[in-house]
Scaffold this active site. Structure first.
Site, PDB file in Angstrom:
ATOM      1  N   LEU A 194      19.260 165.559  16.970  1.00  0.00           N
ATOM      2  CA  LEU A 194      20.055 164.559  16.249  1.00  0.00           C
ATOM      3  C   LEU A 194      20.628 165.088  14.936  1.00  0.00           C
ATOM      4  O   LEU A 194      21.243 164.334  14.188  1.00  0.00           O
ATOM      5  CB  LEU A 194      19.187 163.325  15.956  1.00  0.00           C
ATOM      6  CG  LEU A 194      18.726 162.532  17.184  1.00  0.00           C
ATOM      7  CD1 LEU A 194      17.761 161.442  16.770  1.00  0.00           C
ATOM      8  CD2 LEU A 194      19.913 161.930  17.917  1.00  0.00           C
ATOM      9  N   ARG A 195      20.441 166.385  14.674  1.00  0.00           N
ATOM     10  CA  ARG A 195      20.968 166.929  13.425  1.00  0.00           C
ATOM     11  C   ARG A 195      22.486 166.795  13.361  1.00  0.00           C
ATOM     12  O   ARG A 195      23.050 166.551  12.292  1.00  0.00           O
ATOM     13  CB  ARG A 195      20.577 168.398  13.275  1.00  0.00           C
ATOM     14  CG  ARG A 195      19.131 168.611  12.865  1.00  0.00           C
ATOM     15  CD  ARG A 195      18.923 170.019  12.298  1.00  0.00           C
ATOM     16  NE  ARG A 195      17.514 170.234  11.994  1.00  0.00           N
ATOM     17  CZ  ARG A 195      16.680 170.920  12.767  1.00  0.00           C
ATOM     18  NH1 ARG A 195      17.130 171.451  13.891  1.00  0.00           N
ATOM     19  NH2 ARG A 195      15.428 171.068  12.431  1.00  0.00           N
ATOM     20  N   GLY A 196      23.159 166.968  14.490  1.00  0.00           N
ATOM     21  CA  GLY A 196      24.615 166.855  14.510  1.00  0.00           C
ATOM     22  C   GLY A 196      25.087 165.474  14.095  1.00  0.00           C
ATOM     23  O   GLY A 196      26.038 165.335  13.309  1.00  0.00           O
TER      24      GLY A 196
END
Length: 415
Positions: A353-355
């Site tokens: 979920l970093r993006g």
């Protein structure tokens, strides 16, 4: 990646451990420091309090101010950020990280001789001031236990009033030939065994806490140093262990790296730690190339006069950044836009979920830079290729650039 420093008016995010179980009100700073201290694990054969941390050569307030003034006078002249011609993508990524350090840094890849290192180092003049505890080698925040060094945390627990000074955010260069001891810090074992004092000499990670860590030619960095950076970037703490003795200190920094892709690829684990990715190309326009050469010649001939000629533009840019940092907390992004950002990430098969998180933060920082309090589709379109390009899975048979894939998917989802 964890934040290195926070916008001036934005309150630091409170950890759940900093709140009482029976009420939602935050605990006092002393109790908060105790909660953070309790979360640092104990090692077998090591009792908390048996050793005291002895920071080597911790300067006093007067020494710190004199050292900063002397360093400013003696340092070599830095090319002004406002004088950089072209390379707008790289400059935007750097500015957004200064406005919101929680974006997590930027990886700059491009041809040799395109001004990557010059642009990064020119950022020094635009960095804001932060409040630090006097004499502390870890740049401890007097108000946030999460980024306090062990000594400062103990002083808070004892109820001591901390002396505070305002200092410029530091940019630390990590040379390729650095040893692990120089990066992490080292322990004086003889003093620990004879005097019962844990004498710790801080390394570059301690100096970079709440600042910027810059690695030139990061794709050529030794694997053991890459592992150290990965560990610190993931946890926000650096732990040094030798002979059963362990010291932990905060190491929250913005990681900026640059390199030439022809000289080698970067390990995907480290690449994912960079919040944004900027691609730099050689300028092809002849007139623009001539302008760059002439400006560089002017700077080499008389650096002081050249810097003074851009002083007004530098001040204007610094004020714009300061205003954006102050207004960042008020910027809002619609729920529909958040859903579409996550849909783009999902359809591109971006791992984790970093993006999603970085794209939201970068879009809000861009809106703040433009003086707005709401994020638009144009803001997202500007930053999303830089936030997702390096997170896509590599396909050796794919001929299209990963950034173009992100742009195509963006317009497919948003239109």
């Amino acid at each position: 990646m964890a934040s290195a420093f926070s916008p001036a008016t934005a309150a630091p995010a409170a950890s759940p451990a900093l709140f009482s179980a029976s009420t939602s009100r935050p605990l006092s700073l002393t109790a908060a420091a105790a909660a953070v201290s309790a979360r640092i694990p104990l090692r077998r054969g090591f009792r908390r309090g048996r050793f005291t941390v002895c920071n080597v050569a911790a300067p006093s307030a007067t020494q710190q101010e004199a050292k900063a003034a002397g360093a400013k006078e003696s340092q070599r002249p830095v090319y002004p950020f406002a004088a950089i011609v072209g390379q707008d993508e790289m400059k935007l990524c750097l500015l957004l990280n200064v406005i919101d350090p929680k974006i997590g840094g930027v990886m700059i890849m491009g041809d040799r001789g395109t001004g990557k290192s010059t642009t990064v180092r020119s950022l020094v003049d635009l960095l804001p001031d932060i409040r630090v505890v006097v004499g502390d080698p870890f740049n401890s925040d007097p108000d946030d236990p999460e980024v306090m060094g062990p000594e400062v945390r103990e002083r808070v627990l004892e109820g001591e009033k901390l002396p505070v000074v305002t200092a410029k955010i530091t940019m630390v260069d990590l040379p390729l030939g650095a040893t692990e001891d120089r990066v992490c810090g080292t322990i004086d074992i003889e003093k620990a065994l004879t005097d019962g004092v844990k004498a710790f000499e801080p390394g570059l990670l301690a100096k970079a806490n709440r600042g910027i860590l810059y690695v030139d030619e990061v794709n050529l960095l030794d694997d053991h140093l890459v592992d150290v950076l990965l560990d610190s970037a993931a946890s926000g703490w650096n732990t040094v262990e030798r002979e059963g003795i362990s010291i932990s200190h905060p190491a929250r920094f913005i990681l900026i790296g640059s390199g030439n892709p022809e000289e080698g690829e970067l390990r995907p684990q480290l690449l994912d730690r960079f919040g944004m990715h900027a691609q730099v190309g050689t300028v092809r326009d002849a007139e623009l190339r001539v302008k760059i050469v002439e400006e560089r010649a002017r700077f080499d001939r008389d650096p002081k006069a050249f810097r003074e000629s851009y002083l007004e533009e530098q001040d204007k840019l610094q004020q714009q950044i300061s205003s954006a940092r102050s207004n960042l907390g008020a910027v809002q992004i619609d729920h529909d836009l958040r859903v579409k950002i996550s849909k783009v990430c999902a359809e591109l098969n971006v791992d984790g979920l970093r993006g999603d998180i970085v794209t939201n933060r970068a879009a809000k920082a861009l809106a703040a830079l433009k003086g707005r309090d709401t994020v638009t589709v144009e803001d997202i379109a500007t930053v999303i290729p830089n936030c997702l390009r390096h997170r896509l899975r590599k396909d050796p048979l794919e001929s299209i650039d990963s950034g173009l894939l992100v742009v195509e998917k963006f317009y497919e989802v948003f239109t």
